[in-house]
Design a protein around this motif. Structure first.
Motif, short mmCIF file in Angstrom:
data_model
loop_
_atom_site.label_atom_id
_atom_site.label_comp_id
_atom_site.label_asym_id
_atom_site.label_seq_id
_atom_site.Cartn_x
_atom_site.Cartn_y
_atom_site.Cartn_z
N ASP A 1 -53.57 41.26 -41.96
CA ASP A 1 -52.32 41.98 -41.89
C ASP A 1 -52.60 43.42 -41.44
OD1 ASP A 1 -49.90 43.28 -42.25
OD2 ASP A 1 -49.70 42.74 -44.35
N PRO A 2 -52.07 43.83 -40.28
CA PRO A 2 -52.33 45.18 -39.77
C PRO A 2 -51.91 46.28 -40.74
CG PRO A 2 -51.25 43.86 -38.09
CD PRO A 2 -51.23 43.07 -39.37
N ALA A 3 -50.95 46.00 -41.60
CA ALA A 3 -50.50 47.01 -42.56
C ALA A 3 -51.55 47.27 -43.63
CB ALA A 3 -49.19 46.57 -43.21
N VAL A 4 -52.50 46.36 -43.78
CA VAL A 4 -53.51 46.50 -44.84
C VAL A 4 -54.87 46.85 -44.28
CG1 VAL A 4 -54.69 45.23 -46.68
CG2 VAL A 4 -52.27 44.88 -46.32
N GLN A 5 -55.18 46.47 -43.08
CA GLN A 5 -56.54 46.56 -42.54
C GLN A 5 -57.21 47.92 -42.71
OE1 GLN A 5 -56.10 45.21 -38.54
NE2 GLN A 5 -56.44 43.08 -39.10
N HIS A 6 -56.50 48.99 -42.46
CA HIS A 6 -57.11 50.32 -42.53
C HIS A 6 -56.57 51.14 -43.70
CE1 HIS A 6 -59.27 49.94 -38.76
NE2 HIS A 6 -58.19 49.35 -38.28
N ASP A 7 -55.81 50.52 -44.55
CA ASP A 7 -55.19 51.23 -45.67
C ASP A 7 -56.01 50.97 -46.94
OD1 ASP A 7 -53.59 52.22 -47.73
OD2 ASP A 7 -51.73 51.58 -46.75
N LEU A 8 -56.87 51.92 -47.27
CA LEU A 8 -57.75 51.75 -48.42
C LEU A 8 -56.98 51.63 -49.73
CD1 LEU A 8 -60.52 54.35 -47.45
CD2 LEU A 8 -60.54 51.87 -47.12
N VAL A 9 -55.87 52.34 -49.84
CA VAL A 9 -55.06 52.26 -51.06
C VAL A 9 -54.44 50.87 -51.18
CG1 VAL A 9 -53.03 53.19 -52.24
CG2 VAL A 9 -54.64 54.75 -51.13
N THR B 1 -43.87 51.92 -33.45
CA THR B 1 -44.62 51.20 -32.43
C THR B 1 -45.83 50.48 -33.00
OG1 THR B 1 -46.03 53.08 -31.86
CG2 THR B 1 -43.93 52.86 -30.68
N GLY B 2 -46.16 50.75 -34.27
CA GLY B 2 -47.32 50.13 -34.88
C GLY B 2 -48.63 50.86 -34.58
N GLN B 3 -48.53 52.02 -33.95
CA GLN B 3 -49.75 52.79 -33.65
C GLN B 3 -50.30 53.38 -34.94
OE1 GLN B 3 -48.93 55.72 -30.70
NE2 GLN B 3 -48.58 54.24 -29.10
N TRP C 1 -57.17 48.48 -52.18
CA TRP C 1 -57.47 48.64 -53.61
C TRP C 1 -56.44 47.88 -54.44
CZ3 TRP C 1 -61.43 51.31 -56.12
CH2 TRP C 1 -61.29 51.43 -57.51
N GLY C 2 -55.16 48.07 -54.10
CA GLY C 2 -54.10 47.38 -54.82
C GLY C 2 -54.21 45.87 -54.70
N LEU C 3 -54.57 45.39 -53.52
CA LEU C 3 -54.76 43.96 -53.30
C LEU C 3 -55.91 43.43 -54.16
CD1 LEU C 3 -53.99 41.42 -51.73
CD2 LEU C 3 -55.56 42.16 -49.93
N ALA C 4 -57.01 44.19 -54.21
CA ALA C 4 -58.15 43.78 -55.04
C ALA C 4 -57.73 43.71 -56.51
CB ALA C 4 -59.31 44.76 -54.87
N TYR C 5 -56.95 44.68 -56.95
CA TYR C 5 -56.47 44.69 -58.34
C TYR C 5 -55.58 43.49 -58.62
CZ TYR C 5 -53.92 46.03 -62.52
OH TYR C 5 -53.35 46.03 -63.76
N THR C 6 -54.61 43.23 -57.74
CA THR C 6 -53.69 42.11 -57.98
C THR C 6 -54.37 40.76 -57.85
OG1 THR C 6 -52.90 42.12 -55.69
CG2 THR C 6 -51.63 43.39 -57.28
#
Length: 89
Positions: free
Chosen positions: A3-11, A48-50, A14-19
């Motif tokens: 998911d591009p929304a998650v790939q570079h979002d460390l926060v 634009t998703g940039q 982290w939340g995904l790892a927790y859940t």
């Protein structure tokens, strides 16, 4: 992870790892939030998703403030140990 929304979002990661059950605090440490601010994330208001990659491409800033090495180094070592423990249990 694709998911591009998650790939570079460390926060978000982290939340995904927790859940998903990794025994970490529900709120990421401050140094991780700071690193997330410095690395790629969606440009606010952009449709634009940039993404921006401040450390990779620079930009208008001529200086950066990075997190202090400690407690970041100790926290990363503890996080790796926790992942190893949970993967082998």
């Amino acid at each position: 992870m694709r998911d591009p929304a998650v790939q570079h979002d460390l926060v978000a990661l982290w939340g995904l790892a927790y859940t998903e059950g990794l025994a970490v605090a529900p709120v990421p440490p401050g140094w991780l939030v700071r690193l997330n601010d410095m690395t790629g994330q969606t440009i606010p208001g952009d449709t634009t998703g940039q993404t921006k990659f401040n450390l990779r491409y620079g930009g208008k800033s001529h200086a950066i403030v990075i997190p202090v090495a400690e407690p970041m180094v100790s926290d990363i070592a503890a996080l790796l140990a926790q992942v190893r423990t949970q993967l082998t249990t």
